[in-house]
Design a protein around this motif. Structure first.
Motif, PDB file in Angstrom:
ATOM      1  N   THR A   1       0.811  -1.217   0.000  1.00  0.00           N
ATOM      2  CA  THR A   1       0.000   0.000   0.000  1.00  0.00           C
ATOM      3  C   THR A   1       0.848   1.272   0.000  1.00  0.00           C
TER       4      THR A   1
ATOM      5  N   ASP B   1       1.501   3.384  -3.424  1.00  0.00           N
ATOM      6  CA  ASP B   1       0.597   4.418  -3.918  1.00  0.00           C
ATOM      7  C   ASP B   1       1.259   5.781  -3.725  1.00  0.00           C
ATOM      8  N   ARG B   2       1.107   6.666  -4.692  1.00  0.00           N
ATOM      9  CA  ARG B   2       1.796   7.960  -4.608  1.00  0.00           C
ATOM     10  C   ARG B   2       1.307   8.813  -3.448  1.00  0.00           C
ATOM     11  N   ARG B   3       0.102   8.532  -2.930  1.00  0.00           N
ATOM     12  CA  ARG B   3      -0.404   9.277  -1.784  1.00  0.00           C
ATOM     13  C   ARG B   3       0.317   8.912  -0.489  1.00  0.00           C
TER      14      ARG B   3
ATOM     15  N   TRP C   1      -6.372   1.961  -0.904  1.00  0.00           N
ATOM     16  CA  TRP C   1      -6.669   3.385  -1.014  1.00  0.00           C
ATOM     17  C   TRP C   1      -7.922   3.581  -1.868  1.00  0.00           C
TER      18      TRP C   1
ATOM     19  N   PRO D   1     -10.015   4.950  -5.015  1.00  0.00           N
ATOM     20  CA  PRO D   1      -9.562   5.125  -6.400  1.00  0.00           C
ATOM     21  C   PRO D   1      -9.145   6.570  -6.672  1.00  0.00           C
ATOM     22  N   LEU D   2      -8.154   6.718  -7.524  1.00  0.00           N
ATOM     23  CA  LEU D   2      -7.690   8.040  -7.939  1.00  0.00           C
ATOM     24  C   LEU D   2      -8.271   8.397  -9.302  1.00  0.00           C
ATOM     25  N   PRO D   3      -8.541   9.668  -9.538  1.00  0.00           N
ATOM     26  CA  PRO D   3      -8.979  10.067 -10.883  1.00  0.00           C
ATOM     27  C   PRO D   3      -7.846   9.864 -11.881  1.00  0.00           C
ATOM     28  N   HIS D   4      -8.213   9.647 -13.112  1.00  0.00           N
ATOM     29  CA  HIS D   4      -7.223   9.438 -14.166  1.00  0.00           C
ATOM     30  C   HIS D   4      -6.372  10.697 -14.365  1.00  0.00           C
ATOM     31  N   ARG D   5      -5.072  10.499 -14.555  1.00  0.00           N
ATOM     32  CA  ARG D   5      -4.167  11.614 -14.826  1.00  0.00           C
ATOM     33  C   ARG D   5      -3.615  11.448 -16.231  1.00  0.00           C
TER      34      ARG D   5
ATOM     35  N   ASP E   1       4.121  17.310 -13.539  1.00  0.00           N
ATOM     36  CA  ASP E   1       4.485  16.995 -12.165  1.00  0.00           C
ATOM     37  C   ASP E   1       5.937  16.532 -12.070  1.00  0.00           C
TER      38      ASP E   1
END
Length: 261
Positions: free
Chosen positions: A160, A163-165, A202, A204-208, A216
């Motif tokens: 876990t 994840d970039r977070r 985590w 879900p993250l929005p698509h980048r 970034d």
């Protein structure tokens, strides 16, 4: 039952990336100390964080290990060698030999010595190219732990935190949530009941898009990578003028965590 704990290491154990209200860092070791203190009668727990960012293995062994031995705690967490491994030209086999000598010294006097592996850097710019080197060092750390009976905080297997977070903007240090998940895993390793599951997925993250990712990456390189390389070229360390946090009260740590939550 663990009534005293000393944390030894570099920026990871100092808590860089997990800022408190006063500018000092909290970090996984402080958070882990709170978990341990909650199992003791109030006021019957001692905790000291000796870690300083940027320190190499030999510096940690020379400066922090003697202090930890003098404290004679029930538990020492020993995380060292990461800054050595990411330096060009270092040999993970040789670093591991020095790591083992320190572990032998600690285990002669301390009841429990918790050692940590390095993270899986597959998704980290620049450091992803050192993944094989880190994996080699991790293999040594696990073997050393087996020889000396040390519990292992295996960061490589903590998926876990990939994840970039889980990471600070500098992509080298954990975010507050990343530090929290490591503290929870440390508790699990020592059989401590923990309030949450560090493996919890985590949201879900929005698509980048590609352009956003590239923007970034350029910002990260300008703000963090270039200064980091510059310090290496000048022979400077981020911890040159930093002192360890020293003895900390778990109640104070709780208040600092709550104030920035």
């Amino acid at each position: 039952m663990i009534g005293s704990y000393a944390a030894v290491g570099d920026s990871f154990t100092e808590g860089v990336g997990d800022p408190g209200p006063d500018g000092a860092f909290v970090g996984w070791a402080d958070r882990f100390a709170v978990l341990l203190s909650d199992r003791q009668p109030e006021g019957d727990f001692e905790y000291t964080n000796l870690a300083v960012r940027g320190k190499l293995l030999d510096q940690i062994v020379a400066d922090q290990v003697p202090q930890a031995l003098a404290l004679a705690p029930d538990l020492v967490s020993f995380c060292a060698g990461g800054n050595d491994i990411i330096r060009p030209g270092t040999d993970p086999d040789e670093v591991a030999e020095r790591f083992e000598r320190a572990v032998a010294r600690l285990t002669e006097a301390i009841g429990t010595v918790l050692v940590t592996t390095g993270f899986d850097t597959r998704g980290v710019p620049v450091l992803k190219h050192m993944r094989g080197k880190i994996a080699t060092y991790n293999g040594h750390v696990r073997a050393i732990a087996d020889r000396y009976g040390c519990p292992v905080l295996d960061l490589w297997s903590l998926k876990t935190v990939q994840d970039r977070r889980a990471w600070d903007d500098d992509r080298l240090h954990l975010s507050p949530e990343g530090h929290t998940r490591v503290a929870l895993r440390a508790g699990q390793v020592l059989g401590v009941e923990v309030p949450a599951n560090p493996d919890q997925p985590w949201p879900p993250l929005p698509h980048r898009g590609t352009l956003e990712v590239r923007r970034d990456d350029v910002h990260w390189a300008r703000e963090y990578l270039v200064p980091w390389i510059g310090r290496r070229l000048r022979g400077e360390s981020s911890g040159d003028h930093v002192t360890a946090k020293g003895a900390l009260s778990p109640d104070d740590i709780k208040m600092r965590i709550a104030s920035v939550a």
